[in-house]
Scaffold this motif. Sequence first.
Motif, PDB file in Angstrom:
ATOM      1  N   ALA A 135       0.831  -1.213   0.000  1.00  0.00           N
ATOM      2  CA  ALA A 135       0.000   0.000   0.000  1.00  0.00           C
ATOM      3  C   ALA A 135       0.860   1.255   0.000  1.00  0.00           C
ATOM      4  N   GLY A 136       1.968   1.222   0.750  1.00  0.00           N
ATOM      5  CA  GLY A 136       2.855   2.381   0.798  1.00  0.00           C
ATOM      6  C   GLY A 136       3.492   2.669  -0.544  1.00  0.00           C
ATOM      7  N   ALA A 137       3.980   1.626  -1.219  1.00  0.00           N
ATOM      8  CA  ALA A 137       4.627   1.818  -2.521  1.00  0.00           C
ATOM      9  C   ALA A 137       3.646   2.389  -3.538  1.00  0.00           C
ATOM     10  N   LEU A 138       2.421   1.873  -3.549  1.00  0.00           N
ATOM     11  CA  LEU A 138       1.425   2.357  -4.520  1.00  0.00           C
ATOM     12  C   LEU A 138       0.979   3.784  -4.188  1.00  0.00           C
ATOM     13  N   THR A 139       0.836   4.092  -2.904  1.00  0.00           N
ATOM     14  CA  THR A 139       0.436   5.449  -2.516  1.00  0.00           C
ATOM     15  C   THR A 139       1.497   6.466  -2.925  1.00  0.00           C
ATOM     16  N   MET A 140       2.774   6.132  -2.711  1.00  0.00           N
ATOM     17  CA  MET A 140       3.842   7.035  -3.135  1.00  0.00           C
ATOM     18  C   MET A 140       3.883   7.175  -4.650  1.00  0.00           C
ATOM     19  N   SER A 141       3.610   6.111  -5.367  1.00  0.00           N
ATOM     20  CA  SER A 141       3.587   6.191  -6.833  1.00  0.00           C
ATOM     21  C   SER A 141       2.497   7.144  -7.310  1.00  0.00           C
ATOM     22  N   ALA A 199       9.899   8.332 -11.381  1.00  0.00           N
ATOM     23  CA  ALA A 199       9.859   8.046  -9.942  1.00  0.00           C
ATOM     24  C   ALA A 199       8.602   7.262  -9.582  1.00  0.00           C
ATOM     25  N   ALA A 200       7.477   7.627 -10.206  1.00  0.00           N
ATOM     26  CA  ALA A 200       6.238   6.874  -9.974  1.00  0.00           C
ATOM     27  C   ALA A 200       6.380   5.434 -10.446  1.00  0.00           C
ATOM     28  N   ALA A 201       7.040   5.235 -11.582  1.00  0.00           N
ATOM     29  CA  ALA A 201       7.228   3.877 -12.113  1.00  0.00           C
ATOM     30  C   ALA A 201       8.095   3.037 -11.177  1.00  0.00           C
ATOM     31  N   MET A 202       9.085   3.659 -10.516  1.00  0.00           N
ATOM     32  CA  MET A 202       9.906   2.922  -9.560  1.00  0.00           C
ATOM     33  C   MET A 202       9.068   2.373  -8.420  1.00  0.00           C
ATOM     34  N   GLY A 203       8.114   3.164  -7.955  1.00  0.00           N
ATOM     35  CA  GLY A 203       7.240   2.701  -6.894  1.00  0.00           C
ATOM     36  C   GLY A 203       6.379   1.530  -7.330  1.00  0.00           C
ATOM     37  N   VAL A 204       5.902   1.578  -8.567  1.00  0.00           N
ATOM     38  CA  VAL A 204       5.094   0.470  -9.089  1.00  0.00           C
ATOM     39  C   VAL A 204       5.934  -0.805  -9.179  1.00  0.00           C
TER      40      VAL A 204
END
Length: 445
Positions: A82-88, A172-177
Amino acid sequence: MTDTRPSSRAYAMWAVGLLAYVVAIFQRASLGVAGVEAQERFSAGASAVSLFLVLQLAVYAGLQVPVGIALDRFGSRRMILAGALTMSVGQLVLALATDVPTAVVARVLVGAGDAMTFISVLRLVSLWFPGRTVPVVTQLTGIIGQLGQIAAAYPLVRLLHSAGWQPTFLGAAAMGVLAAVLVLAALHDAPPGAVPAPAAGMAQVRRNLVDTWREPGTRIGLFTHLVTQFSGTVFALLWGYPFLTTGQGLSAGVAATLLSLLVVVGMGFAPLLGRLVSRWPLRRSNLVFGILGLTAATWTVVLAWPGRAPLWLLVLLVVVLATNGPGSMIGFDFARTENPVERSGSASGVVNVGGFIASLLTVLAIGFVLDLMTPGSSTAYSLDAFRAAFAVQYVFWAIGLVGVLTHRRQLRARLARDGVVLAPLAVAARARLRGGSAYEVSRQG
């Protein structure tokens, strides 16, 4: 798990969680290194851009206890995901934003996702690794995570200058995904055969939170995190660079080198401190007092130095501040050892509030004093203004010291009621040198 060597699978689970944490630190630091570009893109002044950082820290700190409660209920895998997707989502919004309010929403999302990650990785470590190795792995987690800050400082800045704002933050968003996909595919909350704790209802959640706070080990953990973390964090995150350049007259290159040195020395100090905590688990507060005393004493010399401090003294200051991050990890070890596993998430969340609230208040207080002592809207702060501003740290050191002393006394009284009595430190040290127990205790009853 029995107290044996960690399995290869434990290291694999830790590596996945650690990668997610490195990405979280990268997302956290990404706007800080793009401050000038942010002012240009959003037609905003420095105060508006600094608001992004303040709100991000406030959201991070404010969500620690709710995230800790959710962590105990849902486990590390779901929370890290959830954290990774929220940051993305936050970085995606920032990539497309063209005004300050939208950018603020984006950074609030990044702060919220960031809040879910670190304590979730710590819970993962406590469930997968034997107890004696947990302090060392915890220290390594905190310090290796700073590689994300290095990635933000170099590759992201280069991409920003070559490709522009939107492609950089879309990347940066793609890194989170990608981190989320890896967590979904490979991460497991606990070793095979571990019995998961039953899902608690709201009444049980409230009781757990009350019990977590009543535990003196949780409270000494909070004040340990507070008193050891904030000075190094404030220096590295915002006010260190202008203090070194504008206040002390160093070149931009030398100041950047000193800030990099802070990270490198911290990476070397963390495993050593982890081993000391593991070897002397009932003497952790002595390490806290040592780090606090050394930090306050070094700052006192720097602030009292007539005129600008010599370079060797500033190097010494940075080396001492490098102990602050690893020192704050001792707070989580207090929470881990003094709370049952079903409360580990909420306990870590309570501890994590301390340092970040102190950091946030110190950032604001230093800025207020600098503005108070500087005419108009000028940012040409004098050395005397910096001295007065950094003196606010003594207030938080005093608060933290009183908190650690108070709750150490309560914790030791609780241990004595349980039949664990600490011998004097000199006696314990001699016993340890003769091959005695690492716990330096006498058990009564």
